[in-house]
Design an enzyme around this catalytic site. Sequence first.
Site, PDB file in Angstrom:
ATOM      1  N   THR A  63     -76.502  42.624  55.694  1.00 58.50           N
ATOM      2  CA  THR A  63     -76.637  41.485  56.610  1.00 58.50           C
ATOM      3  C   THR A  63     -76.856  40.192  55.824  1.00 58.50           C
ATOM      4  O   THR A  63     -77.793  39.438  56.081  1.00 58.50           O
ATOM      5  CB  THR A  63     -77.786  41.705  57.606  1.00 58.50           C
ATOM      6  OG1 THR A  63     -79.018  41.766  56.886  1.00 58.50           O
ATOM      7  CG2 THR A  63     -77.598  42.971  58.405  1.00 58.50           C
ATOM      8  N   CYS A  86     -74.900  34.115  58.906  1.00 57.64           N
ATOM      9  CA  CYS A  86     -74.888  33.644  60.294  1.00 57.64           C
ATOM     10  C   CYS A  86     -73.977  32.425  60.438  1.00 57.64           C
ATOM     11  O   CYS A  86     -73.248  32.289  61.428  1.00 57.64           O
ATOM     12  CB  CYS A  86     -76.299  33.324  60.763  1.00 57.64           C
ATOM     13  SG  CYS A  86     -77.193  32.141  59.717  1.00 57.64           S
ATOM     14  N   THR A  87     -74.005  31.530  59.448  1.00 55.80           N
ATOM     15  CA  THR A  87     -73.192  30.315  59.521  1.00 55.80           C
ATOM     16  C   THR A  87     -71.715  30.631  59.360  1.00 55.80           C
ATOM     17  O   THR A  87     -70.861  30.051  60.050  1.00 55.80           O
ATOM     18  CB  THR A  87     -73.650  29.300  58.459  1.00 55.80           C
ATOM     19  OG1 THR A  87     -75.028  28.990  58.677  1.00 55.80           O
ATOM     20  CG2 THR A  87     -72.829  28.028  58.539  1.00 55.80           C
ATOM     21  N   ARG A 141     -86.944  24.008  48.591  1.00 53.06           N
ATOM     22  CA  ARG A 141     -87.423  24.989  49.564  1.00 53.06           C
ATOM     23  C   ARG A 141     -88.910  25.280  49.425  1.00 53.06           C
ATOM     24  O   ARG A 141     -89.490  25.958  50.261  1.00 53.06           O
ATOM     25  CB  ARG A 141     -86.615  26.291  49.453  1.00 53.06           C
ATOM     26  CG  ARG A 141     -85.174  26.130  49.902  1.00 53.06           C
ATOM     27  CD  ARG A 141     -84.529  27.464  50.131  1.00 53.06           C
ATOM     28  NE  ARG A 141     -83.087  27.337  50.328  1.00 53.06           N
ATOM     29  CZ  ARG A 141     -82.297  28.318  50.738  1.00 53.06           C
ATOM     30  NH1 ARG A 141     -82.815  29.502  50.988  1.00 53.06           N
ATOM     31  NH2 ARG A 141     -81.007  28.134  50.886  1.00 53.06           N
TER      32      ARG A 141
END
Length: 481
Positions: A258, A289-290, A334
């Site tokens: 994933t 996901c993008t 980040r």
Amino acid sequence: MTLNDDSFTNWKNREEIAESMIPMIGKLHRERDVTVLLHSRSLVNKSVVSILKTHRFARQIAGEELSVTETLPFLEALTTLDLGPSQIDIGMLAATYRADDRGLSVLEFTAEAVAGATGANKIDRREPRDVVLYGFGRIGRLVARLLIEKSGSGNGLRLRAVVVRGGGDQDLVKRASLLRRDSVHGQFQGTITVDETNNKIIANGNEITVIYANSPAEVDYTAYGIRDAILIDNTGKWRDREGLSQHLRPGIDKVVLTAPGKGDVPNIVHGVNHDTIKPDEQILSCASCTTNAIVPPLKAMHDEYGVLRGHVETVHSFTNDQNLLDNYHKADRRGRSAPLNMVITETGAASAVAKALPDLKAPITGSSIRVPVPDVSIAILSLRLGRETTREEVLDHLREVSLTSPLKRQIDFTTAPDAVSMDFIGSRHASIIDAGATKVDGDNAILYLWYDNEFGYSCQVVRVVQHVSGVEYPTYPATSV
């Protein structure tokens, strides 16, 4: 009687009809492995109000509200047919029947439209396929919810185990609690109990063994009665073939990642290139996901207009990879507080397009900004097209793609003028086209694509797993190619 009373009476009548639909939908699902859809949205295990809201939502994509009085006859017709495992969209049945001028009865039309799933044509119900989750974080728990939800017929995919690193006291209870309640996605739909003696979480009757291990090499899945399983790695720790091959232990047949795969690991976006998976392929990736959000609409635009080049800017919700407060992080930005800052970062989605859409030769660039929301992101896709067009033409094309094309499970469409990110939590589509924000000027088009980067992506992962396991059943009426 006042107009107010008329409206209320109409609502009560529709409630009664929706209530009568629930046992029919449930029986078709449990006894025949038939999933009833309404414009690609499942009606299985839905409440009366949810069924009515799904019918009303049809106005967003089809231009007018769909009434349960229109769809009920088609559902009743389905209960009389000798159906095999399939997905049947009663919204599409109603729409295509309305456009048909042959004078057929609802039963005659329905029988013809779903003929591929009836009688001698119907496919056999598949034996349950074991699934193992390696990791139980945000995506792992959402995939678990989906697998449990889809186990209602007793066929298809069966979540057998979750592999995690050993925790402290009450580890099993705490993991069950995280599955039961989610701050973003709400409560689990069903019941969850814990069997600490046997290290199991029991969710809606599904016995899920929690296996504690620090590496794939420590687990022999056959010791837990698991055979020929598909393992879903949602840790992202290994992304190349060599690393992911560690999961091919006794009892595991295939590994699905994933996260974007590296090297020669196939990156699969369901609806776009899932049919290229080789039957003997044991390791594959569901990309990011993008990537799943931008590739389906990119394909839809390229097929119709041609795409010469493009740029995607994602405004992405923060993730577990970031810090709550400023602290050390291997990446420069980040490390800064995720809930307090917009954080510029990189995205591999643009470069991953080539793997999912090899026929698209146009250069696609990309960048990303993480923002202080916990879920739902938006991708701004700026395209140079192969020909000039108009905003109206583009919107008509994308609306039609979302309704009738093979990409209708990936692409959704909204005309809501007041839509904001929270409205798309729980969306099962890979991306939702915001019609009001779309801009077109000659051969330049800018699409605004909402996506639930957690749940929508998890749905895409499960679709890929269904496909490779052989339990992805055909949808009727058939979509145009």
